[in-house]
Write an enzyme that holds these catalytic residues in place. Structure first.
Site, PDB file in Angstrom:
ATOM      1  N   ASN A   5       9.451  77.813  26.764  1.00 26.67           N
ATOM      2  CA  ASN A   5      10.145  78.909  26.091  1.00 26.67           C
ATOM      3  C   ASN A   5      11.398  78.460  25.362  1.00 26.67           C
ATOM      4  O   ASN A   5      11.938  79.213  24.538  1.00 26.67           O
ATOM      5  CB  ASN A   5      10.488  80.016  27.089  1.00 26.67           C
ATOM      6  CG  ASN A   5       9.294  80.915  27.360  1.00 26.67           C
ATOM      7  OD1 ASN A   5       8.475  81.150  26.480  1.00 26.67           O
ATOM      8  ND2 ASN A   5       9.175  81.394  28.590  1.00 26.67           N
ATOM      9  N   GLU A  48       5.321  75.009  35.225  1.00 31.16           N
ATOM     10  CA  GLU A  48       6.636  74.370  35.137  1.00 31.16           C
ATOM     11  C   GLU A  48       7.290  74.421  36.521  1.00 31.16           C
ATOM     12  O   GLU A  48       7.452  75.501  37.094  1.00 31.16           O
ATOM     13  CB  GLU A  48       7.516  75.089  34.123  1.00 31.16           C
ATOM     14  CG  GLU A  48       7.051  74.917  32.683  1.00 31.16           C
ATOM     15  CD  GLU A  48       7.900  75.690  31.682  1.00 31.16           C
ATOM     16  OE1 GLU A  48       8.131  75.179  30.596  1.00 31.16           O
ATOM     17  OE2 GLU A  48       8.316  76.827  32.009  1.00 31.16           O
ATOM     18  N   SER A  74      10.471  83.568  34.121  1.00 31.96           N
ATOM     19  CA  SER A  74      10.281  82.857  32.856  1.00 31.96           C
ATOM     20  C   SER A  74      11.580  82.755  32.069  1.00 31.96           C
ATOM     21  O   SER A  74      11.663  81.980  31.121  1.00 31.96           O
ATOM     22  CB  SER A  74       9.234  83.572  32.000  1.00 31.96           C
ATOM     23  OG  SER A  74       9.657  84.890  31.698  1.00 31.96           O
ATOM     24  N   HIS A 128       6.826  78.269  37.536  1.00 37.25           N
ATOM     25  CA  HIS A 128       6.550  79.156  36.407  1.00 37.25           C
ATOM     26  C   HIS A 128       5.108  78.963  35.942  1.00 37.25           C
ATOM     27  O   HIS A 128       4.777  77.980  35.267  1.00 37.25           O
ATOM     28  CB  HIS A 128       7.521  78.878  35.254  1.00 37.25           C
ATOM     29  CG  HIS A 128       7.291  79.766  34.075  1.00 37.25           C
ATOM     30  ND1 HIS A 128       7.476  79.346  32.769  1.00 37.25           N
ATOM     31  CD2 HIS A 128       6.867  81.057  33.995  1.00 37.25           C
ATOM     32  CE1 HIS A 128       7.176  80.334  31.955  1.00 37.25           C
ATOM     33  NE2 HIS A 128       6.813  81.380  32.666  1.00 37.25           N
TER      34      HIS A 128
END
Length: 527
Positions: free
Chosen positions: A199, A161, A128, A149
């Site tokens: 993120n 992702e 991540s 991800h």
């Protein structure tokens, strides 16, 4: 990232998962549900067997709930095999690692696997925060390494992702994308940049709340409530970081900040660092921003919050006491994002008198009988006006919003304050009065999210569509930030950030070139 989906890995091919913690088990369960034979491996002896037992338990609970039949469970468990060594993964078509989030560990694992698996086997990292490019760096054939991800819990969260490292072959990324889609997920393609999409773009959701807390604008419970009930977010940032784990969230923030060479826009919070240092990591330790017990969460933070003080001891947000609504108000000019308010005010039985005096193209206001003016939060402090001003916060939908935050200037007297509170209460809203901080809560957060998303799209991190999809599905945002920016108007977002930049001239709020170009185009269209 022009081609999107390749042919999915056939469901009769083996999928291997290395690392059998929460994420590894979840990914294995997803692959099982798609019909694959699955091999589980963990470096710690016995862990793979324990993980297989845990997965069997979860499948059993699905049967009890009627979400899976017993035959389906039994067939899935027959395809699930713990592997004592990496050599047992030789026939895998895909290996997904979910091991310790440490670059050297992942590099060593993939280097070992490269000598075992076939040349057409995809090597996928569930990292991540680490660079997919760096993970693949030591490989002889880095082109087959891709980021996959997943989001926790993997069996339930739809987003994946698909991250292309610098050396990732397009065919490998497209095959990983097609496989994730065949597994019933919603994949998005993205480049290998710090934080990928979610993120990276989500940092302001946490950062602005923490900054508001540090500025003593409001207590955690009130900030959370305003973002939920006015902004439409599923959870507030304080309760969400308590759920994620303060240590985990702070580590991701710090990793992204370091990866962007300590860009001021990604600066971590000292308040969160102190919370981590104290061992108050959230739900998993029983205390974070909130204290968790039999009676539910209670506020833990000790910040002052304008009229709200430190919040209520049981974790409830500060809510103003009932005040009478004014009999009539004046509306001057355009309210832009709040243009539905006059209609709502009339529906509540308050007379609306249309006035003039506003400058075309500039924000209008609502005038209360006391002479106090209500303006939508615009990035300035209410105290900067040369008249009594109360700022009201942005709402996702003023009709359905359950709460509105107000920030009065020091010059607003008790009468003006009560009129402002009573007006929004007449619309059926709870009212939270916060300190006079530029940009308030929702407006400041949404403007930053929109700018981060626009900047990411302009830099080729992902397409605009994929960014909005990722933020809706990955963190349950009520609206994609790019869609939100277009609805609010790029000029409004840019001007709000310019004013915040004037208030905090550090570069943190300087609008991106992408946003400025879109705002300029909007101005050209208007003329």
């Amino acid at each position: 990232m022009t081609a999107r989906a390749g042919t999915a890995i056939e469901s009769d091919r083996v999928v291997a998962v290395v690392g059998t913690g929460t994420m590894g088990q979840g990914i294995a369960q997803v692959a099982l549900a798609a019909g694959h034979p699955v091999r589980l491996h963990d470096a710690v002896p016995g862990r793979a067997e324990q993980a297989a037992t845990a997965i069997a338990g979860r499948l059993g609970r699905l049967v009890e709930k009627g979400r899976l039949d017993a035959a389906g469970r039994d067939a899935a468990l027959a395809r699930l095999h713990p592997a004592a060594g990496l050599a047992e993964l030789a026939d895998a078509a895909l290996v997904v690692e979910a091991v310790l989030e440490r670059l050297s560990v992942k590099q060593e694992l993939f280097a070992a696997l490269e000598d075992i698996v076939a040349d057409d086997c995809l090597l996928a990292t569930n990292t991540s925060s680490l660079s997919v490019t760096a993970v693949a760096g030591p490989l002889r054939r880095p082109g087959r390494c891709v980021g996959l991800h997943f989001f926790n819990p993997a069996p339930l969260m739809p987003l994946v992702e698909v991250v292309s490292g610098f050396a990732t072959d397009e065919a490998a990324a497209a095959r990983a994308y097609g496989t994730a889609r065949a597994w019933g997920k919603t994949p998005v393609r993205c480049a290998d940049t710090p934080g990928f999409v979610v993120n990276r773009v989500a940092r302001p959701f946490y950062a602005e709340a923490l900054r508001l807390y540090e500025e003593r604008a409001a207590d955690p419970a009130t900030i959370d409530a305003v973002l939920r009930e006015s902004g439409g977010f599923r959870m507030g940032p304080f309760e969400l970081t308590d759920l994620i784990g303060q240590d985990v969230n702070e580590a991701v923030t710090r990793s992204v900040w370091e990866s962007f060479f300590r860009d001021v826009r990604f600066t971590p919070s000292l308040a969160q660092r102190r919370l981590v240092e104290s061992g108050r990591l959230g739900r998993k330790t029983g205390r974070g921003w909130y204290a968790y017990g039999d009676g539910g969460p209670a506020v833990h933070g000790s910040g002052s919050g304008g009229d709200g003080g430190a919040g209520n001891a049981d974790g409830r947000p500060h809510t103003a006491e009932p005040c009478p609504a004014p009999a009539s108000v004046g509306v001057h000019g355009e309210l832009f994002a709040a243009d539905t308010l006059p209609r709502l005010i009339e529906e509540a039985g308050v007379e609306v008198v249309r006035g003039d005096g506003a400058v075309p193209g500039h924000p209008g206001w609502i005038e209360l009988p006391s002479g106090t003016r209500l303006f939508l939060a615009d990035g300035t402090a209410a105290d900067e006006a040369d008249m009594p001003v109360v700022h009201f916060d942005l709402a996702l939908d003023y009709r359905t919003a359950g709460r509105i935050a107000l920030a009065p200037a020091a010059s607003v007297d008790d009468k003006g304050r009560a009129e402002a509170v009573g007006l929004f209460q007449a619309l059926g809203k709870d009212v939270s009065v916060i300190a006079d901080v530029p940009g308030m809560i929702v407006a400041r957060t949404v403007a930053m999210l929109a700018d981060f998303a626009l900047d990411a799209a302009a830099r080729g991190v992902a397409t605009a569509e994929d960014i909005d999809t990722a933020m809706r599905l990955g963190v349950n945002y009520p609206r994609g930030p790019l869609e939100w920016a277009a609805e609010l108007g790029h000029r409004w977002v840019r001007d709000t950030l310019y004013r915040l930049h004037d208030e905090y001239p550090t570069g943190r709020y300087a609008p991106s070139q992408a946003l400025c170009r879109l705002a300029a185009a909007q101005e050209d269209d208007a003329t």
